[in-house]
Write a protein that holds these residues in place. Structure first.
Motif, PDB file in Angstrom:
ATOM      1  N   SER A  13       0.791  -1.141  -0.174  1.00 41.80           N
ATOM      2  CA  SER A  13       0.487   0.017   0.281  1.00 41.80           C
ATOM      3  C   SER A  13       1.351   1.393   0.389  1.00 41.80           C
ATOM      4  O   SER A  13       1.216   1.483   0.576  1.00 41.80           O
ATOM      5  CB  SER A  13      -0.749  -0.662   0.827  1.00 41.80           C
ATOM      6  N   LEU A  14       0.288   2.264  -0.537  1.00 43.34           N
ATOM      7  CA  LEU A  14       1.411   3.759  -1.320  1.00 43.34           C
ATOM      8  C   LEU A  14      -0.269   4.457  -0.387  1.00 43.34           C
ATOM      9  O   LEU A  14      -0.440   4.958   0.297  1.00 43.34           O
ATOM     10  CB  LEU A  14       1.592   3.414  -2.539  1.00 43.34           C
ATOM     11  N   GLU A  15       0.745   5.875   0.055  1.00 42.05           N
ATOM     12  CA  GLU A  15       0.726   6.499   1.002  1.00 42.05           C
ATOM     13  C   GLU A  15      -0.377   7.049   0.199  1.00 42.05           C
ATOM     14  O   GLU A  15      -1.186   7.558   1.208  1.00 42.05           O
ATOM     15  CB  GLU A  15       2.041   7.825   1.212  1.00 42.05           C
ATOM     16  N   ILE A  16      -1.514   7.400  -1.081  1.00 42.99           N
ATOM     17  CA  ILE A  16      -1.925   8.005  -1.259  1.00 42.99           C
ATOM     18  C   ILE A  16      -3.590   7.238  -1.139  1.00 42.99           C
ATOM     19  O   ILE A  16      -3.392   6.054  -1.486  1.00 42.99           O
ATOM     20  CB  ILE A  16      -2.161   8.659  -3.005  1.00 42.99           C
ATOM     21  N   PRO A  17      -4.391   7.849  -0.705  1.00 43.55           N
ATOM     22  CA  PRO A  17      -6.129   6.624  -0.209  1.00 43.55           C
ATOM     23  C   PRO A  17      -5.887   6.204  -1.693  1.00 43.55           C
ATOM     24  O   PRO A  17      -6.222   5.764  -2.799  1.00 43.55           O
ATOM     25  CB  PRO A  17      -6.539   7.172   0.062  1.00 43.55           C
ATOM     26  N   PHE A  18      -6.089   4.196  -1.067  1.00 44.38           N
ATOM     27  CA  PHE A  18      -6.955   3.257  -1.773  1.00 44.38           C
ATOM     28  C   PHE A  18      -5.223   3.396  -3.280  1.00 44.38           C
ATOM     29  O   PHE A  18      -5.773   2.466  -4.613  1.00 44.38           O
ATOM     30  CB  PHE A  18      -7.477   3.150  -2.889  1.00 44.38           C
ATOM     31  N   SER A  19      -4.694   3.589  -2.667  1.00 39.26           N
ATOM     32  CA  SER A  19      -2.941   3.252  -4.285  1.00 39.26           C
ATOM     33  C   SER A  19      -2.698   2.201  -3.467  1.00 39.26           C
ATOM     34  O   SER A  19      -2.020   1.521  -2.138  1.00 39.26           O
ATOM     35  CB  SER A  19      -2.339   4.271  -4.208  1.00 39.26           C
ATOM     36  N   GLY A  20      -1.461   1.238  -4.487  1.00 37.03           N
ATOM     37  CA  GLY A  20      -0.705   0.023  -3.973  1.00 37.03           C
ATOM     38  C   GLY A  20       0.081  -0.180  -5.447  1.00 37.03           C
ATOM     39  O   GLY A  20      -0.298   0.381  -6.531  1.00 37.03           O
ATOM     40  N   HIS A  21       0.714  -1.334  -5.138  1.00 37.20           N
ATOM     41  CA  HIS A  21       1.660  -2.004  -6.460  1.00 37.20           C
ATOM     42  C   HIS A  21       2.090  -3.642  -6.004  1.00 37.20           C
ATOM     43  O   HIS A  21       1.858  -4.075  -4.243  1.00 37.20           O
ATOM     44  CB  HIS A  21       3.125  -1.484  -6.137  1.00 37.20           C
ATOM     45  N   ILE A  22       1.784  -3.804  -6.774  1.00 37.01           N
ATOM     46  CA  ILE A  22       1.639  -5.587  -6.714  1.00 37.01           C
ATOM     47  C   ILE A  22       3.067  -5.846  -6.590  1.00 37.01           C
ATOM     48  O   ILE A  22       4.410  -6.278  -8.016  1.00 37.01           O
ATOM     49  CB  ILE A  22       0.903  -6.145  -8.047  1.00 37.01           C
ATOM     50  N   ARG A  23       3.149  -6.922  -5.625  1.00 39.55           N
ATOM     51  CA  ARG A  23       4.681  -7.292  -5.250  1.00 39.55           C
ATOM     52  C   ARG A  23       4.875  -8.942  -5.181  1.00 39.55           C
ATOM     53  O   ARG A  23       4.368  -9.697  -4.487  1.00 39.55           O
ATOM     54  CB  ARG A  23       5.598  -6.463  -3.647  1.00 39.55           C
ATOM     55  N   PHE A  24       6.543  -9.028  -5.320  1.00 44.19           N
ATOM     56  CA  PHE A  24       6.431 -10.604  -6.097  1.00 44.19           C
ATOM     57  C   PHE A  24       7.525 -10.564  -4.933  1.00 44.19           C
ATOM     58  O   PHE A  24       8.673 -10.288  -5.731  1.00 44.19           O
ATOM     59  CB  PHE A  24       6.167 -11.313  -7.827  1.00 44.19           C
ATOM     60  N   SER A  25       7.867 -12.223  -5.048  1.00 42.52           N
ATOM     61  CA  SER A  25       9.440 -12.517  -4.475  1.00 42.52           C
ATOM     62  C   SER A  25       9.104 -14.026  -4.716  1.00 42.52           C
ATOM     63  O   SER A  25       8.285 -14.698  -4.469  1.00 42.52           O
ATOM     64  CB  SER A  25       9.743 -11.767  -2.974  1.00 42.52           C
ATOM     65  N   ARG A  26      10.328 -14.715  -4.608  1.00 41.09           N
ATOM     66  CA  ARG A  26      11.019 -16.753  -4.346  1.00 41.09           C
ATOM     67  C   ARG A  26      11.815 -16.831  -3.826  1.00 41.09           C
ATOM     68  O   ARG A  26      13.249 -16.229  -3.376  1.00 41.09           O
ATOM     69  CB  ARG A  26      10.398 -16.924  -5.545  1.00 41.09           C
ATOM     70  N   SER A  27      11.286 -17.650  -3.208  1.00 41.04           N
ATOM     71  CA  SER A  27      12.881 -18.463  -2.789  1.00 41.04           C
ATOM     72  C   SER A  27      13.339 -19.728  -3.542  1.00 41.04           C
ATOM     73  O   SER A  27      12.550 -20.825  -3.860  1.00 41.04           O
ATOM     74  CB  SER A  27      12.394 -18.916  -1.057  1.00 41.04           C
ATOM     75  N   THR A  28      14.260 -19.858  -3.931  1.00 42.25           N
ATOM     76  CA  THR A  28      14.981 -21.412  -4.371  1.00 42.25           C
ATOM     77  C   THR A  28      15.584 -22.466  -3.765  1.00 42.25           C
ATOM     78  O   THR A  28      16.107 -23.064  -4.269  1.00 42.25           O
ATOM     79  CB  THR A  28      15.688 -20.432  -5.988  1.00 42.25           C
ATOM     80  N   ASP A  29      15.593 -21.997  -2.599  1.00 43.87           N
ATOM     81  CA  ASP A  29      16.275 -22.994  -1.609  1.00 43.87           C
ATOM     82  C   ASP A  29      15.662 -23.315  -0.173  1.00 43.87           C
ATOM     83  O   ASP A  29      16.026 -23.658   0.515  1.00 43.87           O
ATOM     84  CB  ASP A  29      17.518 -21.799  -1.113  1.00 43.87           C
ATOM     85  N   GLY A  30      14.017 -23.555  -0.952  1.00 44.91           N
ATOM     86  CA  GLY A  30      13.024 -24.164  -0.132  1.00 44.91           C
ATOM     87  C   GLY A  30      12.739 -23.419   1.384  1.00 44.91           C
ATOM     88  O   GLY A  30      12.607 -23.779   2.593  1.00 44.91           O
TER      89      GLY A  30
END
Length: 388
Positions: A102-119
Motif C-alpha cells: 500500500s502507498l501513501e495516497i488512499p486506495f493506492s498500491g503496487h503488486i509485489r512478488f518474491s521467490r525462494s529457490t532454496d526451500g
C-alpha cells in the motif's frame, strides 16, 4: 458488527479520506496466506511490523519453524479483509509469494512478488510486477502456478481510469490486468489488460484449469453500476463471460470478492456474494464445460446473519464451501460439503467461532484432507479439518 462492507467507489468524500486510509493501514494485519506443499507441509505468509514473514509447519499448524523475512525494507503490506498475502510452493521446493504494498495516497498500491529457490531459507528482493508506476490502485492480486513453474498474477488496476480522467472522460471502476513469468518468478513479462470496468476493491480469484490454463474470476461492472461477476480462461482466445445475473446496482465497491476452485475432472466450482433486489446472499454454481455454461445458482448461508466472504475448495469428487456469519455476539465460520461434485449438499454446520476480529476464511488441502485456515485476533492462527 457488519460483515458486508460497501464503500464509495474509491472516490474522495467530504471527510478526511487520507486519515481513514492511514488508520486502515495501521490496523493489525490479520489476513494471512497459507498453502500446503506436495510433501504435506503447511506454509504460512504473515505480515508483522511492515515485513512479510514466511514459515512452515511439519505438524499441521501446531508448531512452526523459524520465520524468514521476505522484504528487507519495511512496507505497508495489505493484510486485511479482501487482500491477503499469497503463497504457493512447487514440487521442486520453490516458494512463491505475492502481496500488495500500500502507498501513501488512499486506495493506492503496487503488486509485489518474491521467490525462494532454496526451500524457504532465503527470498529474493521483492520486485514490482505492475509496469505502470503511478501512485494509483494496483491491488487485490491473485496468483496461480502451473506444472512447469510458470507464474501468473492478476490484479485490479486503475491506470485506464487515470488516463480517462486526464482526458476528462468517464471510466467505471478499474480494470483487470495480468502478467506472466516464464522463468520461475525471476522476472515478469509486460502487463496485459484482461478487461475494462471491473469492480475496484473486490478480491480477484484465480485457479489453474486442466492443460495449465489460468482461469480468472472477478466482480465486474455491467451497464451503469450493476456489480455482477465475470470469468475468463487465459488461453489467448477466450473472452470474458458473465457468470451471475443478480442485478446488484450500487455506486460503490462491496469489498466482497468471489472464489473459484477447479476439480480434477475439470469442473469449475464458484461462490460469490450479491445483494440484488431479488437475488441476494451467497451463491454457488458450477460449470462442466470450462465456463461456457453454468448451473443454476444455489443460495446458501443465512442472509439475516450477514453471511459473507465465502471460499470454495474441490477435493476429488468432494466440494467444500465455508463462509462467515454473525450470530449476534460472535463471528462464526460455517461450512457445507458435497460428495458428488456439487449436485447435493450437506446441511450447514458450525466449524469455528471467535468473539473478536478475524481474517476471512480460506480453504487449503494437504493431499489427503481439506482444512479451514483462519486467523483471529483472540485465538491466533488455526487449522481445522472441514470434512463432514
Amino acid at each position: 458488527m457488519g460483515l458486508v462492507s460497501v464503500f464509495a467507489a474509491d472516490k474522495p468524500q467530504a471527510h478526511d479520506m487520507g486519515k481513514m486510509w492511514q488508520a486502515s493501514l495501521a490496523r493489525p494485519a490479520l489476513s494471512v496466506g497459507s498453502s500446503f506443499d506436495p510433501r504435506g507441509r503447511l506454509w504460512l505468509a504473515k505480515v508483522e511490523s511492515g515485513y512479510l514473514f514466511v514459515s512452515h509447519s511439519e505438524d499441521k499448524g501446531k508448531t512452526f519453524g523459524p520465520a524468514v523475512k521476505v522484504n528487507s525494507v519495511p512496507e505497508k503490506i495489505a493484510a486485511d479483509g479482501e487482500n491477503r498475502p499469497k503463497i504457493m510452493v512447487t514440487p521442486e521446493g520453490r516458494v512463491y509469494v505475492a502481496y500488495t504494498s500500500s502507498l501513501e495516497i488512499p486506495f493506492s498500491g503496487h503488486i509485489r512478488f518474491s521467490r525462494s529457490t532454496d526451500g524457504g531459507t532465503t527470498f529474493s528482493e521483492p520486485l514490482t510486477v505492475n509496469d505502470n508506476r503511478e501512485v494509483i490502485s494496483h491491488r487485490f492480486e491473485a496468483m496461480a502456478v502451473d506444472s512447469r513453474g510458470q507464474v501468473t498474477l492478476a490484479w485490479l488496476d486503475k491506470r485506464d481510469q487515470s488516463a480517462a480522467q486526464r482526458h476528462g472522460q468517464a471510466y467505471a471502476g478499474a480494470a483487470v490486468y495480468y502478467a506472466v513469468s516464464t522463468d520461475g518468478g525471476a522476472s515478469f513479462g509486460a502487463n496485459r489488460k484482461l478487461a475494462d470496468n471491473s469492480c475496484e476493491c473486490c478480491r480477484v480469484a484465480m485457479a489453474m484449469d486442466q492443460g495449465d490454463v489460468p482461469v480468472v474470476f472477478w466482480r465486474h461492472v455491467y451497464g451503469k453500476n450493476v456489480r455482477d461477476h465475470a470469468l475468463v480462461r487465459l488461453d489467448g482466445k477466450s473472452q470474458p463471460v458473465r457468470v451471475s445475473y443478480d442485478q446488484w446496482e450500487v455506486d460503490a465497491c462491496p469489498h466482497h470478492g468471489p472464489a473459484i476452485s477447479i476439480a480434477d475432472d475439470g469442473a469449475y466450482h464458484l461462490v460469490w456474494f450479491d445483494n440484488g433486489p431479488k437475488l441476494h446472499g451467497l451463491f454457488y454454481a458450477s460449470s462442466a464445460d470450462q465456463g461456457k455454461t453454468f448451473s443454476a445458482p444455489k443460495a446458501f448461508g443465512n442472509f439475516e446473519a450477514q453471511a459473507g466472504h465465502p471460499h470454495v475448495l474441490s477435493f476429488g469428487k468432494a466440494v467444500h464451501v465455508v463462509w462467515k456469519e454473525f450470530d449476534g455476539q460472535n463471528l462464526v465460520i460455517r461450512g457445507m460439503s458435497s460428495a458428488d461434485g456439487g449436485k447435493s449438499w450437506s446441511l450447514p454446520r458450525q466449524i469455528a467461532t471467535t468473539a473478536g476480529a478475524s481474517d476471512h476464511p480460506l480453504l487449503v488441502a494437504d493431499g489427503t484432507q481439506p482444512y479451514l485456515s483462519w486467523n483471529t485476533a483472540k485465538e491466533g492462527f488455526r487449522l481445522i479439518g472441514v470434512a463432514p
